[in-house]
Design a protein around this motif. Structure first.
Motif, PDB file in Angstrom:
ATOM      1  N   LEU A  35      -1.019  -8.885   2.049  1.00  0.00           N
ATOM      2  CA  LEU A  35      -2.026  -7.881   2.436  1.00  0.00           C
ATOM      3  C   LEU A  35      -1.608  -7.340   3.797  1.00  0.00           C
ATOM      4  CD1 LEU A  35      -4.876  -6.475   2.244  1.00  0.00           C
ATOM      5  CD2 LEU A  35      -5.761  -8.431   3.518  1.00  0.00           C
ATOM      6  N   ASP A  36      -1.421  -6.036   3.874  1.00  0.00           N
ATOM      7  CA  ASP A  36      -0.982  -5.436   5.145  1.00  0.00           C
ATOM      8  C   ASP A  36      -1.378  -3.969   5.108  1.00  0.00           C
ATOM      9  OD1 ASP A  36       1.678  -6.341   7.215  1.00  0.00           O
ATOM     10  OD2 ASP A  36       0.810  -4.327   7.294  1.00  0.00           O
ATOM     11  N   ASN A  37      -1.810  -3.443   6.250  1.00  0.00           N
ATOM     12  CA  ASN A  37      -2.195  -2.020   6.261  1.00  0.00           C
ATOM     13  C   ASN A  37      -1.068  -1.123   6.794  1.00  0.00           C
ATOM     14  OD1 ASN A  37      -2.308  -2.564   8.981  1.00  0.00           O
ATOM     15  ND2 ASN A  37      -4.325  -1.665   9.322  1.00  0.00           N
ATOM     16  N   LEU A  38       0.099  -1.717   7.049  1.00  0.00           N
ATOM     17  CA  LEU A  38       1.276  -0.953   7.510  1.00  0.00           C
ATOM     18  C   LEU A  38       0.929  -0.078   8.706  1.00  0.00           C
ATOM     19  CD1 LEU A  38       2.823   0.119   4.068  1.00  0.00           C
ATOM     20  CD2 LEU A  38       3.369  -1.886   5.463  1.00  0.00           C
ATOM     21  N   SER A  39       0.272  -0.696   9.679  1.00  0.00           N
ATOM     22  CA  SER A  39      -0.273   0.115  10.772  1.00  0.00           C
ATOM     23  C   SER A  39       0.743   0.397  11.877  1.00  0.00           C
ATOM     24  CB  SER A  39      -1.493  -0.605  11.368  1.00  0.00           C
ATOM     25  OG  SER A  39      -1.131  -1.887  11.798  1.00  0.00           O
ATOM     26  N   LEU A  40       0.440   1.424  12.635  1.00  0.00           N
ATOM     27  CA  LEU A  40       1.143   1.698  13.876  1.00  0.00           C
ATOM     28  C   LEU A  40       0.771   0.583  14.856  1.00  0.00           C
ATOM     29  CD1 LEU A  40       0.285   5.467  14.269  1.00  0.00           C
ATOM     30  CD2 LEU A  40       2.580   4.554  13.902  1.00  0.00           C
ATOM     31  N   PRO A  41       1.523   0.205  15.830  1.00  0.00           N
ATOM     32  CA  PRO A  41       2.849   0.747  16.128  1.00  0.00           C
ATOM     33  C   PRO A  41       3.992   0.030  15.405  1.00  0.00           C
ATOM     34  CG  PRO A  41       2.167  -0.773  17.857  1.00  0.00           C
ATOM     35  CD  PRO A  41       1.060  -0.749  16.855  1.00  0.00           C
ATOM     36  N   THR A  42       3.680  -1.033  14.645  1.00  0.00           N
ATOM     37  CA  THR A  42       4.763  -1.773  13.985  1.00  0.00           C
ATOM     38  C   THR A  42       5.435  -0.908  12.916  1.00  0.00           C
ATOM     39  OG1 THR A  42       3.661  -3.865  14.402  1.00  0.00           O
ATOM     40  CG2 THR A  42       5.277  -3.852  12.624  1.00  0.00           C
ATOM     41  N   HIS A  43       4.613  -0.179  12.148  1.00  0.00           N
ATOM     42  CA  HIS A  43       5.139   0.569  10.997  1.00  0.00           C
ATOM     43  C   HIS A  43       4.922   2.070  11.178  1.00  0.00           C
ATOM     44  CE1 HIS A  43       5.497  -3.236   8.824  1.00  0.00           C
ATOM     45  NE2 HIS A  43       4.294  -3.530   9.271  1.00  0.00           N
ATOM     46  N   ASP A  44       5.539   2.823  10.256  1.00  0.00           N
ATOM     47  CA  ASP A  44       5.269   4.267  10.250  1.00  0.00           C
ATOM     48  C   ASP A  44       4.461   4.631   9.000  1.00  0.00           C
ATOM     49  OD1 ASP A  44       7.032   3.886   8.249  1.00  0.00           O
ATOM     50  OD2 ASP A  44       8.591   5.217   9.007  1.00  0.00           O
ATOM     51  N   GLY A  45       3.769   3.653   8.430  1.00  0.00           N
ATOM     52  CA  GLY A  45       2.971   3.907   7.228  1.00  0.00           C
ATOM     53  C   GLY A  45       3.698   3.484   5.959  1.00  0.00           C
ATOM     54  N   ASN A  46       4.985   3.124   6.076  1.00  0.00           N
ATOM     55  CA  ASN A  46       5.773   2.709   4.904  1.00  0.00           C
ATOM     56  C   ASN A  46       6.204   1.256   5.043  1.00  0.00           C
ATOM     57  OD1 ASN A  46       5.997   5.368   3.651  1.00  0.00           O
ATOM     58  ND2 ASN A  46       7.181   5.861   5.495  1.00  0.00           N
ATOM     59  N   LEU A  47       6.523   0.675   3.885  1.00  0.00           N
ATOM     60  CA  LEU A  47       7.083  -0.683   3.929  1.00  0.00           C
ATOM     61  C   LEU A  47       8.461  -0.629   4.576  1.00  0.00           C
ATOM     62  CD1 LEU A  47       6.397  -2.311   0.435  1.00  0.00           C
ATOM     63  CD2 LEU A  47       5.669  -3.176   2.660  1.00  0.00           C
ATOM     64  N   PRO A  48       8.799  -1.593   5.429  1.00  0.00           N
ATOM     65  CA  PRO A  48      10.145  -1.563   6.015  1.00  0.00           C
ATOM     66  C   PRO A  48      11.198  -1.888   4.953  1.00  0.00           C
ATOM     67  CG  PRO A  48       8.990  -3.576   6.648  1.00  0.00           C
ATOM     68  CD  PRO A  48       8.003  -2.751   5.876  1.00  0.00           C
ATOM     69  N   PRO A  49      12.442  -1.404   5.139  1.00  0.00           N
ATOM     70  CA  PRO A  49      13.479  -1.644   4.123  1.00  0.00           C
ATOM     71  C   PRO A  49      13.759  -3.126   3.898  1.00  0.00           C
ATOM     72  CG  PRO A  49      14.373  -0.456   6.050  1.00  0.00           C
ATOM     73  CD  PRO A  49      12.898  -0.582   6.252  1.00  0.00           C
ATOM     74  N   TRP A  50      13.428  -3.968   4.865  1.00  0.00           N
ATOM     75  CA  TRP A  50      13.716  -5.403   4.724  1.00  0.00           C
ATOM     76  C   TRP A  50      12.536  -6.171   4.105  1.00  0.00           C
ATOM     77  CZ3 TRP A  50      14.199  -2.661   9.319  1.00  0.00           C
ATOM     78  CH2 TRP A  50      13.098  -2.705  10.181  1.00  0.00           C
ATOM     79  N   PHE A  51      11.530  -5.437   3.600  1.00  0.00           N
ATOM     80  CA  PHE A  51      10.408  -6.155   2.965  1.00  0.00           C
ATOM     81  C   PHE A  51      10.945  -6.882   1.725  1.00  0.00           C
ATOM     82  CE2 PHE A  51       6.843  -6.529   0.009  1.00  0.00           C
ATOM     83  CZ  PHE A  51       5.976  -7.252   0.812  1.00  0.00           C
ATOM     84  N   PRO A  52      10.643  -8.178   1.579  1.00  0.00           N
ATOM     85  CA  PRO A  52      11.266  -8.973   0.511  1.00  0.00           C
ATOM     86  C   PRO A  52      10.903  -8.506  -0.896  1.00  0.00           C
ATOM     87  CG  PRO A  52      10.129 -10.376   2.120  1.00  0.00           C
ATOM     88  CD  PRO A  52       9.746  -8.967   2.438  1.00  0.00           C
ATOM     89  N   LYS A  53      11.939  -8.365  -1.696  1.00  0.00           N
ATOM     90  CA  LYS A  53      11.713  -8.029  -3.114  1.00  0.00           C
ATOM     91  C   LYS A  53      11.151  -9.276  -3.785  1.00  0.00           C
ATOM     92  CE  LYS A  53      15.346  -4.593  -3.474  1.00  0.00           C
ATOM     93  NZ  LYS A  53      15.588  -4.650  -2.010  1.00  0.00           N
ATOM     94  N   GLY A  54      10.221  -9.078  -4.696  1.00  0.00           N
ATOM     95  CA  GLY A  54       9.667 -10.235  -5.400  1.00  0.00           C
ATOM     96  C   GLY A  54       8.268 -10.580  -4.927  1.00  0.00           C
ATOM     97  N   ALA A  55       7.841 -10.020  -3.790  1.00  0.00           N
ATOM     98  CA  ALA A  55       6.471 -10.267  -3.335  1.00  0.00           C
ATOM     99  C   ALA A  55       5.573  -9.139  -3.853  1.00  0.00           C
ATOM    100  CB  ALA A  55       6.422 -10.304  -1.808  1.00  0.00           C
ATOM    101  N   GLU A  56       4.320  -9.489  -4.147  1.00  0.00           N
ATOM    102  CA  GLU A  56       3.355  -8.467  -4.568  1.00  0.00           C
ATOM    103  C   GLU A  56       2.751  -7.864  -3.297  1.00  0.00           C
ATOM    104  OE1 GLU A  56       0.059 -10.325  -6.515  1.00  0.00           O
ATOM    105  OE2 GLU A  56      -0.981  -8.427  -6.866  1.00  0.00           O
ATOM    106  N   PHE A  57       2.831  -6.549  -3.165  1.00  0.00           N
ATOM    107  CA  PHE A  57       2.307  -5.924  -1.947  1.00  0.00           C
ATOM    108  C   PHE A  57       0.989  -5.209  -2.232  1.00  0.00           C
ATOM    109  CE2 PHE A  57       1.733  -2.304   0.891  1.00  0.00           C
ATOM    110  CZ  PHE A  57       1.667  -2.997   2.095  1.00  0.00           C
TER     111      PHE A  57
END
Ligand SMILES: NC(=O)c1ccc[n+]([C@@H]2O[C@H](COP(=O)([O-])OP(=O)(O)OC[C@H]3O[C@@H](n4cnc5c(N)ncnc54)[C@H](O)[C@@H]3O)[C@@H](O)[C@H]2O)c1
Length: 363
Positions: A35-57
Motif C-alpha cells: 500500500l503506497d500513495n506514491l507521494s511527493l517528494p519521494t515519487h513523481d506519482g509513478n512506481l519507481p523502475p526498481w519496484f519489485p516484480k511479483g508484489a501486488e501494488f
C-alpha cells in the motif's frame, strides 16, 4: 523459506526501505502486497523502475479508512513503513500520516476483528532528540536542543549549563528519556505510543523498530531528507566542494538498508520481539566529515571542504545508538560505512537522470 500461504502487507513498500524489504520477502516465498500513495517528494506519482516484480501494488493512502479496509483483507503480517519525513513546515502532515494513519490501521483491525499475526512499525532515532550526555561533574543529562543564538555563534558542542564543561555524548538506549525536537520526531513518538498501547490492549503483537540513518540503493534522488550521503554524492559527482553542516565533527549512525531488512525479518519471526522497541543502527558512531571523505574516496574525487558554514535548527549535535537489545535476539549488522557509500554510488551511476535531480536539489 516463508510460508507461501502467508500474505504480508508492506505500507510504503514503493519507497527506499520498503522496496528492499518487499524484495527480501518475495525471495523468501511470501505473498506480498504493497500500500503506497506514491507521494511527493519521494515519487513523481509513478512506481519507481526498481519496484519489485511479483508484489501486488495497491495505490492508496494510510489516512483513508477505505484504503486500509481494502488492503487488509487476508493479511497475516504488516510492516508499516509509510511515513512522512522532511523538514518542511507543513507540521500537520507529519501527524496525519505518521500518527493518524497508524491509529486508523488499529481501528480497522479491531472493528473488523482481523486475525493479524504481527505489526512491525517504522520509527526513528529522531524520538531521542539531542539524546543522552555525560557530564563529569553532574553525571547523566538530557540536554535541550541548542538554540538558534548558540548555533549562529558557531558554538556547536553541548556544554554543561552550570560549569560550561564539555559533555560527552552517549549512545541512545531504548530505555532512555525521549525528547524529540522536530515535528517529525514528535509524530514518530506518537506512532510508537499508538502501536504499543493499542497493540497491548487488543492483543495484536506489535513491534517498534527505531532506525538510525539508513543508506543504500533506491534512496530517492528527489528527497532532500534522504540525507547527507545523497547530498555529498551529489556534490562529488557534480564536481563541487563538499559542504556539510556545522564543523563536520558531529556524530551520526549510518546503517545499511540490507541490515535494516534482516532486522525486520528477524523480529517478524521472533515471539520475544512482541511489544518491544528496538534500535536498528550500525553500532558505530561516524563523524560527518568522515562520511564526506569516504564519499570523495569512493567517487575518486579530491576531498575539498566548502568554506561556508551551515546549520539546521532542530538537528542534534550527536546521534548514535546502542544496538545490544537487537543483537541479543540474534541480529548483527554486516555492512561497513564503505559498503554503504560504494553501494549507493554504484547504484546512482546506473541512473544518469539522477544528476539532474542532484543539480536541482543543490540549487
Ligand atoms: N531512511 C531513513 O534513514 C529513515 C530513518 C528513520 C526512520 N525512517 C522511516 O522509515 C520509513 C520508510 O522510510 P524511507 O526512507 O523508505 O522513505 P521513502 O520516502 O523512500 O518511503 C516512504 C514511502 O511511504 C509512502 N507514503 C508516504 N505517505 C503515504 C501515505 N499517506 N499513504 C501511503 N503511502 C505513503 C511514500 O510514497 C514512500 O513510498 C518511514 O516511516 C520513515 O519515517 C527512515
Amino acid at each position: 523459506m516463508g510460508n507461501k500461504t502467508e500474505t504480508i502487507l508492506v505500507t510504503g513498500g514503493a519507497g527506499f526501505i520498503g522496496t528492499h524489504l518487499v524484495d527480501a520477502l518475495l525471495k523468501k516465498g511470501y505473498r506480498v502486497r504493497v500500500l503506497d500513495n506514491l507521494s511527493l517528494p519521494t515519487h513523481d506519482g509513478n512506481l519507481p523502475p526498481w519496484f519489485p516484480k511479483g508484489a501486488e501494488f495497491i495505490k492508496g493512502d494510510v489516512r483513508m479508512k477505505d484504503d486500509w479496509t481494502r488492503v487488509l483483507d487476508g493479511v497475516d503480517y504488516i510492516f508499516h513503513l509509510a511515513g512522512y519525513m522532511d523538514t518542511h513546515p507543513d507540521f500537520s502532515t507529519y501527524f496525519s500520516v505518521n500518527a493518524f494513519g497508524t491509529a486508523l490501521l488499529y481501528e480497522v483491525i479491531t472493528e473488523k476483528k482481523l486475525p493479524i499475526k504481527k505489526i512491525i512499525a517504522a520509527s526513528s532515532q529522531s524520538v531521542y532528540g539531542e539524546g543522552k550526555y555525560y557530564c563529569s561533574n553532574h553525571g547523566i543529562e538530557y540536554p535541550l536542543m541548542r538554540d538558534k543564538d548558540q548555533l549562529e555563534r558557531g558554538e556547536w558542542d553541548i556544554r554543561c549549563i552550570i560549569d560550561n564543561s564539555l559533555k560527552r555524548p552517549l549512545p541512545e538506549d531504548e530505555d532512555d528519556e525521549l525528547h524529540p525536537s522536530t515535528p517529525y520526531g514528535v509524530s514518530k513518538l506518537a506512532l510508537e505510543k499508538i502501536v504499543l498501547t493499542l497493540g497491548e490492549q487488543y492483543n495484536i503483537p506489535s513491534v517498534i523498530l527505531r532506525y538510525s540513518i539508513v543508506h543504500g540503493p533506491h534512496q530517492s534522488f528527489r528527497h532532500y531528507y534522504s540525507g547527507a550521503l545523497r547530498q555529498f554524492v551529489a556534490m562529488a559527482l557534480l564536481g563541487k566542494d563538499i559542504a556539510f553542516h556545522e564543523d563536520g565533527m558531529q556524530l551520526r549512525d549510518f546503517v545499511h538498508v540490507r541490515d535494516v531488512v534482516t532486522a525486520h525479518l528477524l523480529v517478524m519471526r521472533s515471539d520475544q520481539s512482541d511489544f518491544q522497541t528496538f534500535n536498528v543502527g550500525s553500532g558505530e558512531p561516524t563523524k560527518i566529515i568522515d562520511l564526506a571523505k569516504t564519499v570523495a574516496e569512493v567517487a575518486h574525487v579530491p576531498f575539498q571542504q566548502a568554506t561556508q558554514t551551515y546549520f539546521r535548527f532542530g538537528s542534534p549535535r550527536n546521534a548514535f545508538m546502542k544496538i545490544s537489545k537487537l543483537r541479543k535476539l540474534g541480529w548483527d549488522p554486516q555492512h561497513s560505512l564503505q559498503d554503504n557509500v560504494r553501494d549507493y554510488i554504484d547504484w546512482v551511476k546506473q541512473y544518469p537522470e539522477a544528476k539532474k535531480y542532484f543539480h536541482d536539489a543543490l540549487k
